[in-house]
Design a protein around this motif. Structure first.
Motif, PDB file in Angstrom:
ATOM      1  N   LEU A 123      -0.540   0.143  18.300  1.00 27.67           N
ATOM      2  CA  LEU A 123      -0.186   0.804  17.049  1.00 27.67           C
ATOM      3  C   LEU A 123      -1.095   2.012  16.868  1.00 27.67           C
ATOM      4  O   LEU A 123      -2.313   1.900  16.996  1.00 27.67           O
ATOM      5  N   GLU A 124      -0.474   3.138  16.614  1.00 24.28           N
ATOM      6  CA  GLU A 124      -1.278   4.320  16.264  1.00 24.28           C
ATOM      7  C   GLU A 124      -0.915   4.669  14.836  1.00 24.28           C
ATOM      8  O   GLU A 124       0.256   4.919  14.529  1.00 24.28           O
ATOM      9  N   VAL A 125      -1.912   4.701  13.985  1.00 21.10           N
ATOM     10  CA  VAL A 125      -1.640   4.988  12.577  1.00 21.10           C
ATOM     11  C   VAL A 125      -2.046   6.426  12.310  1.00 21.10           C
ATOM     12  O   VAL A 125      -3.210   6.798  12.455  1.00 21.10           O
ATOM     13  N   ASP A 126      -1.048   7.219  11.936  1.00 16.07           N
ATOM     14  CA  ASP A 126      -1.361   8.610  11.639  1.00 16.07           C
ATOM     15  C   ASP A 126      -1.638   8.803  10.153  1.00 16.07           C
ATOM     16  O   ASP A 126      -2.478   9.590   9.754  1.00 16.07           O
ATOM     17  N   LYS A 127      -0.889   8.045   9.361  1.00 17.10           N
ATOM     18  CA  LYS A 127      -1.023   8.232   7.912  1.00 17.10           C
ATOM     19  C   LYS A 127      -1.173   6.846   7.279  1.00 17.10           C
ATOM     20  O   LYS A 127      -0.451   5.921   7.633  1.00 17.10           O
ATOM     21  N   GLY A 128      -2.053   6.737   6.342  1.00 11.01           N
ATOM     22  CA  GLY A 128      -2.322   5.429   5.723  1.00 11.01           C
ATOM     23  C   GLY A 128      -3.491   4.768   6.420  1.00 11.01           C
ATOM     24  O   GLY A 128      -3.715   4.970   7.610  1.00 11.01           O
ATOM     25  N   GLY A 129      -4.228   3.983   5.665  1.00 13.93           N
ATOM     26  CA  GLY A 129      -5.482   3.428   6.197  1.00 13.93           C
ATOM     27  C   GLY A 129      -5.262   2.276   7.153  1.00 13.93           C
ATOM     28  O   GLY A 129      -4.257   1.574   7.097  1.00 13.93           O
ATOM     29  N   ASP A 130      -6.177   2.143   8.030  1.00 10.85           N
ATOM     30  CA  ASP A 130      -6.158   0.988   8.935  1.00 10.85           C
ATOM     31  C   ASP A 130      -7.596   0.587   9.208  1.00 10.85           C
ATOM     32  O   ASP A 130      -8.325   1.283   9.903  1.00 10.85           O
ATOM     33  N   ALA A 131      -7.990  -0.477   8.614  1.00  7.21           N
ATOM     34  CA  ALA A 131      -9.393  -0.861   8.690  1.00  7.21           C
ATOM     35  C   ALA A 131      -9.742  -1.463  10.040  1.00  7.21           C
ATOM     36  O   ALA A 131     -10.842  -1.276  10.556  1.00  7.21           O
ATOM     37  N   LEU A 132      -8.854  -2.190  10.586  1.00 11.69           N
ATOM     38  CA  LEU A 132      -9.184  -2.976  11.771  1.00 11.69           C
ATOM     39  C   LEU A 132      -8.445  -2.412  12.978  1.00 11.69           C
ATOM     40  O   LEU A 132      -7.216  -2.332  12.978  1.00 11.69           O
TER      41      LEU A 132
ATOM     42  N   GLY B 281       0.837  -1.201   0.000  1.00 13.19           N
ATOM     43  CA  GLY B 281       0.000   0.000   0.000  1.00 13.19           C
ATOM     44  C   GLY B 281       0.870   1.249   0.000  1.00 13.19           C
ATOM     45  O   GLY B 281       2.092   1.168  -0.156  1.00 13.19           O
ATOM     46  N   PRO B 282       0.241   2.365   0.186  1.00 14.74           N
ATOM     47  CA  PRO B 282       1.006   3.617   0.197  1.00 14.74           C
ATOM     48  C   PRO B 282       1.818   3.746   1.482  1.00 14.74           C
ATOM     49  O   PRO B 282       1.698   2.934   2.391  1.00 14.74           O
ATOM     50  N   GLU B 283       2.610   4.798   1.528  1.00  9.12           N
ATOM     51  CA  GLU B 283       3.446   4.999   2.713  1.00  9.12           C
ATOM     52  C   GLU B 283       2.570   5.236   3.936  1.00  9.12           C
ATOM     53  O   GLU B 283       1.571   5.941   3.875  1.00  9.12           O
ATOM     54  N   SER B 284       2.956   4.612   5.039  1.00  7.02           N
ATOM     55  CA  SER B 284       2.206   4.789   6.272  1.00  7.02           C
ATOM     56  C   SER B 284       3.176   5.172   7.375  1.00  7.02           C
ATOM     57  O   SER B 284       4.354   4.791   7.343  1.00  7.02           O
ATOM     58  N   GLU B 285       2.672   5.905   8.331  1.00  6.66           N
ATOM     59  CA  GLU B 285       3.497   6.204   9.492  1.00  6.66           C
ATOM     60  C   GLU B 285       2.616   6.348  10.706  1.00  6.66           C
ATOM     61  O   GLU B 285       1.390   6.488  10.608  1.00  6.66           O
ATOM     62  N   GLY B 286       3.279   6.298  11.855  1.00  4.18           N
ATOM     63  CA  GLY B 286       2.504   6.398  13.088  1.00  4.18           C
ATOM     64  C   GLY B 286       3.412   6.180  14.275  1.00  4.18           C
ATOM     65  O   GLY B 286       4.633   6.301  14.188  1.00  4.18           O
ATOM     66  N   LYS B 287       2.790   5.832  15.394  1.00  5.77           N
ATOM     67  CA  LYS B 287       3.554   5.640  16.625  1.00  5.77           C
ATOM     68  C   LYS B 287       3.267   4.244  17.164  1.00  5.77           C
ATOM     69  O   LYS B 287       2.184   3.702  16.965  1.00  5.77           O
TER      70      LYS B 287
ATOM     71  N   VAL C 116       1.674   4.158  29.605  1.00  5.90           N
ATOM     72  CA  VAL C 116       2.529   4.103  28.425  1.00  5.90           C
ATOM     73  C   VAL C 116       3.974   4.185  28.891  1.00  5.90           C
ATOM     74  O   VAL C 116       4.394   5.167  29.504  1.00  5.90           O
ATOM     75  N   ILE C 117       4.714   3.137  28.634  1.00  9.71           N
ATOM     76  CA  ILE C 117       6.106   3.101  29.083  1.00  9.71           C
ATOM     77  C   ILE C 117       6.984   3.838  28.097  1.00  9.71           C
ATOM     78  O   ILE C 117       7.866   4.599  28.473  1.00  9.71           O
ATOM     79  N   ALA C 118       6.744   3.586  26.843  1.00 11.33           N
ATOM     80  CA  ALA C 118       7.596   4.210  25.835  1.00 11.33           C
ATOM     81  C   ALA C 118       6.800   4.371  24.556  1.00 11.33           C
ATOM     82  O   ALA C 118       5.810   3.660  24.338  1.00 11.33           O
ATOM     83  N   THR C 119       7.230   5.264  23.706  1.00  5.52           N
ATOM     84  CA  THR C 119       6.575   5.475  22.413  1.00  5.52           C
ATOM     85  C   THR C 119       7.653   5.540  21.342  1.00  5.52           C
ATOM     86  O   THR C 119       8.701   6.149  21.538  1.00  5.52           O
ATOM     87  N   PHE C 120       7.401   4.862  20.236  1.00  2.00           N
ATOM     88  CA  PHE C 120       8.395   4.826  19.152  1.00  2.00           C
ATOM     89  C   PHE C 120       7.686   5.172  17.861  1.00  2.00           C
ATOM     90  O   PHE C 120       6.674   4.566  17.533  1.00  2.00           O
ATOM     91  N   PRO C 121       8.214   6.160  17.137  1.00  2.00           N
ATOM     92  CA  PRO C 121       7.617   6.465  15.826  1.00  2.00           C
ATOM     93  C   PRO C 121       8.070   5.410  14.801  1.00  2.00           C
ATOM     94  O   PRO C 121       9.133   4.810  14.942  1.00  2.00           O
ATOM     95  N   TRP C 122       7.241   5.202  13.817  1.00  2.56           N
ATOM     96  CA  TRP C 122       7.627   4.264  12.750  1.00  2.56           C
ATOM     97  C   TRP C 122       7.123   4.786  11.422  1.00  2.56           C
ATOM     98  O   TRP C 122       6.232   5.619  11.352  1.00  2.56           O
ATOM     99  N   LYS C 123       7.709   4.273  10.411  1.00  2.00           N
ATOM    100  CA  LYS C 123       7.335   4.702   9.067  1.00  2.00           C
ATOM    101  C   LYS C 123       7.487   3.500   8.140  1.00  2.00           C
ATOM    102  O   LYS C 123       8.563   2.903   8.062  1.00  2.00           O
ATOM    103  N   LEU C 124       6.428   3.152   7.472  1.00  2.00           N
ATOM    104  CA  LEU C 124       6.435   1.989   6.567  1.00  2.00           C
ATOM    105  C   LEU C 124       6.400   2.510   5.145  1.00  2.00           C
ATOM    106  O   LEU C 124       5.467   3.212   4.765  1.00  2.00           O
ATOM    107  N   GLY C 125       7.446   2.191   4.400  1.00  2.00           N
ATOM    108  CA  GLY C 125       7.553   2.704   3.044  1.00  2.00           C
ATOM    109  C   GLY C 125       6.450   2.160   2.140  1.00  2.00           C
ATOM    110  O   GLY C 125       5.839   1.128   2.430  1.00  2.00           O
ATOM    111  N   ALA C 126       6.232   2.903   1.054  1.00  2.00           N
ATOM    112  CA  ALA C 126       5.207   2.474   0.100  1.00  2.00           C
ATOM    113  C   ALA C 126       5.564   1.106  -0.464  1.00  2.00           C
ATOM    114  O   ALA C 126       6.744   0.797  -0.667  1.00  2.00           O
TER     115      ALA C 126
END
Lengths: 913, 319
Positions: free
Chosen positions: A331-340, A273-279, A288-298
């Protein structure tokens, strides 16, 4: 009025290729064509025969012929015999009936009181991708409302096997909202199988679900069609392919002693799918012990995020936590779809937590070397344990729940109470009183694991024994047992432990002196005590060095499951549940399954476990494989409802028809055969005699026994009882074509039966002679008639002469040693000599040119019988030689000197010329 | 003679009544006076030295062979048997089965003559022979009409009594002109209502298939000959086709209609075996009454017929 009320009958527009209709029966044109084709073929054959027959020529001499015209039966047009024709007619009509099928499927109309409808609602995670629980509840309620008028509607949700019958749609809506979607996956096959067993008679089954492959996989809904209609209410929208991101896996990386907790978290996506990112949030106990940003390429499908946080971040939280508290990767998805949304949380066990260990060990001095537990402490800390050390125990000691693992080092001679806590004893007694209940509440190891070790090899084992019995055996308030009073040294302690029910750890089997420890277990409470027989410290005496001690400790801890192998527990504690019915359903009442329901605590934990991969992937099945769909705007017609249940079951009629066809055909055949037989008997009465004779021959033939041709011989006056010659008979039949009787008939006296066979063996000459030493008259007659007598006894020349006086024809009776060219020496095997016994030899008496009597100087037959004894001679013959002699004897007994006949001589001479 | 055209002249198919016999035909040769074909049963003493016997008182003294007496001192009487005219009846079977082969029989050309024609030829030839020998000959015709009457004796039928061999030959010529048709044959015969009387010799010439009782007819003769006329096609069935069916309607109530496939007839020589067995039965039947069984077909050589008849003449028990 619901639309499906009018589904009973609908007129079918006539078409050219429409099957021919008779009332409600249709004669299929293809079947009719096949029948016509067969009939035409039959007609063709008949025509051919008739045509052939039409070429007829008058031949008057045939008048005198009486020939069998069987090669081709005469074709005469006669009225058929009535009964066979009737049978044929019945069979034909039934077969014609077989080839029809109903024109319309006539359904019994819906009777609200008689029709049972069941709605199965899929609450699995994949449905949540398509609509919210509110929308879903609304849809189900709408379906429920529309079905309500058609019959009794029951309902079940996929989270439990309970069958609901809600009063109002609102109540139903409320129930669904309360339950929500469940995280466990759903397998329609297994859940409906369990459910339908308890449902009873159901006419229609509505499955409210999406087209998720995980859900439908392995569900053969057509199987249900025999009993009910199956309809599918598809709640998934058409066409769109939603994006879905989820946490696929989390792997713990840290070593036990590491100061941080390191995890590799894999984020996966359903399809590229398209590029997605989130925390990625790490949550423990709602913090919440820790938070890590992530980015999944297209176009990428998975991504690994390294999550690291200091141990201290969870140390405080974990203290108050129960064992079931999971570590959640959210998982927190900021960009890109997440149906479930459900699968954005991934639960796993919090690993890397330091376990508390209580060490009770008194030190002899300030220096390290004087501390017997110094090295043990280091080993445990290296293994990631949080050490708490006491020099002695203040009775009754700490609460057993505070520490899962206790190490008691004692035997210093300062008394058992100094190191051995009573609190364990109390807790054990309490757990025992609770019985098995404690083991069933889902908690593992409610009582701590205890290591009991001597401080040195010369420790006071008496104290250790007392502590051991306090921990495991005695009740609170009881004194120290008597058997500990005499324990002074290690060997005595070693001797006692097995009798206390402990199991050896280490050392050789059967040699307790080399043992490392002994494991004692209280079955009722689950308390385990490992009683070491050597100090847990490096020592030259015990052979445990500094390098071995940590390894030894680690191995023991792993074996006892105190130290769990890394990552091993995570999968089992928070698994992905593929099938909600298999894992979470209590078997519904009335089902035959023997499955034990999970305990409530376990059940609660399982409900919030991870969403299975199959649901997250949201693969859809081919629509063609799904049951007929129901939609709210549906036009109910017979095409969309391949109902089975409403039709009358034709099976009994089909069975009756089959019985009729088979019965009519069989009767026809029997009748014809009987008629033929009767007419044959009428024409030729001698045929009846033949038939009866054939029948009798068949009957008697089945009773007739096998004919046997065996060589039998009788034995006389053998004292050793009945003899058998199994081995000899086998040898004889292998070597020659002769079958020898295994059991010769034995006689103690000369009886007429003994002379029935032409071969007689006598062991004692007195049985066959008269008082004057002559052969008995009947025996002499038997010999004259061709009998062959073998006497197994040494007899003097005088006795022999006397014996055959009445046989010799006026001449002197001649007894001769068997010459080397005698037929016995060559009748089968070529023998150079007969086995002699001492100086005694075989002698023969010739009568009428043949060998009539033979004397054998020893018990020849006894050496050949089964389990035979060797002869009592100085030079007993070997078995093989004896068998060969016997074979030659048989040949002589059967064929005398047949080789002297030389019937082949002319042929041989002819060839030589 | 048109029918005989193209046929083998040595076979019965071309037999003419005047057919010459072989010269060694015994009665022909030995009978100087041609007074008849048969010897009388009684012997009478004669000077013709045919046989001799001892003198018995009452014998004419003049017939004693004195020369022999002079040689042997025994009284020997010489004897001779006189030849006499015999009453010969030839029964000609013309029942429907004799009208075979019919034209539909698929036979290699030319189709052999019907059995009826062969029977006429043989009958007239036998009659001619006996006429020439000076016997009283009558030829009787048995045809379908008589067969259906079911009268007591079948031989009570049409009769032809030739006064001379010439009568017979001219009758034969007329039949031949009529191609031996039923009408032409019957035309030569006159109805005869007289009860047939015993005869010295009775010939039955036919296929013995009809319902008429040939044995009954033959029983009226002191000597009996059954000339069993079959068609050569009936004797050998090489022409029979396997998938064609062959039938016979049956002549009376007790003879049923029969039909067999050609392959059934050929199967394991079924037909040939049964035919031979039937002929054997007929021969045995006749042998019981001292008669002669003479099977012929259109292919039988004339010489063979003569030889058979010679056998008949020579057969013991007669005369």
């Amino acid at each position: 009025m619901p639309a499906y009320k009018n589904l009973s009958k609908r007129p079918v527009a006539p078409r050219l290729n429409q099957p021919v209709e008779f009332g409600n029966l249709i004669l299929d044109p293809s079947v009719a064509a096949l029948g016509a084709g067969i009939a035409a073929l039959f007609g063709l054959v008949v025509w051919w025969l008739v045509r052939k027959r039409q070429k007829r020529i008058w031949l008057p001499t045939i008048r005198i012929m009486e020939l069998e015209s069987r090669l081709l039966p005469r074709l005469l047009l006669r009225p058929p015999p009535f009964i066979p024709f009737l049978c044929f007619l019945i069979a034909s009509l039934v077969l014609l009936g077989f080839s029809t099928r109903p024109r319309t499927q006539v359904f019994t109309p819906f009777e609200p009181n008689q029709t049972r409808i069941h709605v199965f609602v899929d609450l699995s995670a994949s449905v949540a991708a398509h609509l919210t629980i509110d929308e879903y509840a609304q849809k189900v309620a709408a379906l429920y409302t529309s079905l309500k008028e058609s019959g009794r509607v029951t309902l079940s949700l996929s989270d439990a096997p309970d069958v609901l019958e809600p009063e109002t749609p609102q109540a139903l809506q409320q129930t669904i909202k309360e339950k929500g979607f469940h995280r466990a996956g759903l397998r329609l096959g297994s859940s409906l199988k369990m459910l339908i067993e308890s449902l009873g008679e159901v006419d229609r089954l509505f499955i409210v679900s999406d087209r998720d492959q995980h859900t439908w996989n392995g569900f053969n809904w057509r199987y249900l069609l025999d009993d009910m209609d199956v309809l599918f209410y598809d709640v998934a929208g058409a066409g769109q392919e939603p994006q879905n991101l989820f946490v696929n896996d989390a792997r713990f990386l840290s070593t036990p002693a590491a100061p941080t907790m390191d995890w590799d978290v894999e984020i996966a996506r359903r399809g590229p799918g398209p590029e997605s990112e989130g925390k990625l949030n790490v949550v423990y106990r709602n913090t919440v012990i820790a938070t890590f940003p992530w980015k999944l390429g297209a176009e990428k499908q998975r991504l690994t995020v390294r999550a690291t946080w200091p141990n201290s971040a969870v140390d405080e939280l974990s203290k108050a936590a129960t064992e079931d508290e999971p570590l959640i990767f959210k998982l927190e998805v900021d960009k890109g779809g997440d149906a479930l949304a459900l699968d954005d949380e991934y639960r796993t066990e919090l690993l890397g937590l330091r376990q508390d260990v209580l060490l009770v060990s008194e030190t002899a001095g300030e220096r390290t070397l004087e501390d017997p537990s110094n090295q043990l402490t280091i080993a445990l800390e290296v293994l990631g344990f949080r050490m708490q050390r006491h020099d002695f125990v203040r009775q009754p000691g700490p609460d057993p729940d505070n520490f899962p693992f206790w190490v008691l080092v004692g035997g210093m001679g300062s008394g058992v109470d100094r190191f051995c806590p009573k609190s364990i004893q109390v807790a054990r007694t309490a757990a025992k009183a609770k019985g098995k209940q404690g083991a069933k509440d889902g908690r593992r190891h409610p009582l701590p694991r205890i290591w009991l070790a001597p401080h040195a090899l010369d420790a006071s084992y008496k104290e250790l024994c007392q502590c051991y019995s306090r921990l495991l055996l005695t009740k609170a308030g009881e004194g120290s047992p008597e058997y500990c009073e005499n324990i002074d040294v290690r060997s005595q302690w070693l001797g006692l432990l097995p009798s206390l029910g402990a199991k050896q750890i280490g050392g050789e089997i059967g040699d307790a002196s080399g043992s490392l420890a002994w494991l004692g277990k209280d079955q009722a409470s689950g308390l385990e005590v490992v009683a070491f027989t050597v100090p847990l410290a490096p020592s030259v005496q015990t052979g445990i060095n500094h390098a071995q001690l940590p390894l030894l400790v680690k191995e023991l801890l792993t074996w006892q499951s105190i130290l769990e192998p890394r990552g091993g527990a995570a999968a089992s504690t928070w698994p992905r549940l593929d099938d909600v019915a298999e894992s979470l359903w209590r078997p519904p009442p009335g089902t035959s399954t023997m499955k034990e329901p999970p305990p409530p605590a376990e059940l609660a934990r399982m409900r919030v476990t991870n969403v299975p991969l199959g649901e997250s992937l949201m693969v859809e099945v081919d629509e063609a494989t799904l049951p007929p769909r129901w939609t709210s705007q549906m036009d109910w017609s017979d095409k969309q409802l391949p109902a089975k249940k409403d039709r009358e079951d034709p099976l009994p009629w089909l069975k009756l028809a089959a019985i009729l066809v088979i019965g009519a055909t069989a009767f026809e055949g029997l009748w014809t055969i009987a008629a033929r037989v009767l007419s044959l008997i009428g024409k030729r009465p001698e045929a009846a005699v033949l038939l009866v004779a054939a029948g009798l021959a068949g009957a008697f033939g089945s009773f007739a026994g096998d004919a046997s041709a065996k060589v039998e011989f009788n034995v006389l006056s053998y004292a050793e009882g009945p003899m058998t010659f199994q081995t000899l008979a086998r040898e004889v039949s292998h070597r020659t074509s002769i079958e020898l009787e295994v059991k010769p008939s034995g006689f103690s006296q000369l009886a007429p039966e003994a002379l029935q066979d032409p071969w007689l063996w006598a062991h004692d000459v007195s049985a066959i002679t008269t008082a004057s030493g002559q052969l008995k008259t009947e025996l002499a007659i038997w010999l004259k008639r061709g009998g062959f007598l073998v006497i197994e006894q040494q007899l003097s020349d005088e006795k022999l002469k006397k014996l055959t006086e009445n046989l010799a024809r006026g001449e002197a009776a001649v007894w001769l040693p068997l010459p080397p060219d005698h037929e016995i020496m060559r009748s089968f095997y070529l023998l150079d000599a007969l086995p002699s016994c001492g100086s005694e030899i075989w002698r023969g008496f010739q009568y009428d040119g043949r060998l009539a009597i033979l004397t054998v100087p020893y018990g020849f037959l006894s050496t050949l019988k089964d389990r035979g004894q060797p002869a009592a001679c100085a030079n007993p013959p070997d078995q093989e030689r004896s068998v060969r002699v016997f074979v030659n004897l048989i040949m002589v007994a059967l064929a005398t000197d047949y080789k002297k006949d030389q019937i082949h001589l002319p042929e041989i001479l002819k060839r030589l010329r | 003679m048109t029918q005989a055209h193209g046929r083998d002249p040595s076979t019965l198919a071309a037999l003419h009544p005047t057919q010459q016999r072989e010269v060694h035909y015994r009665s022909y040769r030995s009978s100087v006076r041609l007074h008849g074909s048969h010897y009388m049963t009684l012997r009478r003493a004669s000077r013709m030295p045919e046989s001799s016997r001892d003198y018995r008182p009452g014998d004419p003294i003049g017939l004693i062979d004195w020369k022999a007496y002079a040689r042997t001192d025994q009284l020997i009487i010489r004897e001779i048997r006189d030849e006499a005219t015999a009453r010969v009846r030839v029964v000609l079977d013309q029942t429907p089965t004799m009208l075979w082969p019919t034209p539909d029989v698929p036979s290699p050309v030319p189709l052999p003559p019907q059995k009826a024609e062969v029977a006429v030829r043989v009958a007239l030839h036998v009659a001619y022979m006996h006429l020439k020998m000076g016997d009283l000959v009558e030829v009787r015709l048995v045809s379908e009409d008589e067969a259906k009457k079911g009268t007591k004796t079948v031989v009570q039928s049409n009769v032809l009594k030739p006064r001379s061999p010439v009568d017979l030959v001219s009758a034969f010529e007329r039949m031949s002109l009529g191609q031996f048709g039923q009408e032409a044959v019957r035309h030569e015969f006159k109805p005869d209502t007289n009860e047939p009387r015993p005869a010295d010799c009775v010939f039955w010439i036919g296929d013995a298939l009809g319902p008429n009782k040939h044995m009954q007819a033959l029983a009226l003769g002191r000597r009996q000959v059954l000339v069993h006329v079959l068609s050569s096609l009936e004797r050998a069935i090489d022409w029979v086709e396997g998938d064609t069916s062959y039938f016979d309607e049956g002549a009376s109530a007790h003879l049923h209609r029969k039909e067999y496939q050609g392959q059934v007839l050929r199967h394991r020589e079924n037909y040939v075996r049964h035919l031979a067995a039937w002929q054997g039965r007929l021969a045995k039947e006749l042998m019981g009454t001292g008669g002669v069984y003479l099977p012929v077909t259109d292919r039988t050589a004339i010489a063979e017929l003569h030889a058979g008849l010679q056998e008949f003449i020579k057969a013991p028990g007669g005369a």
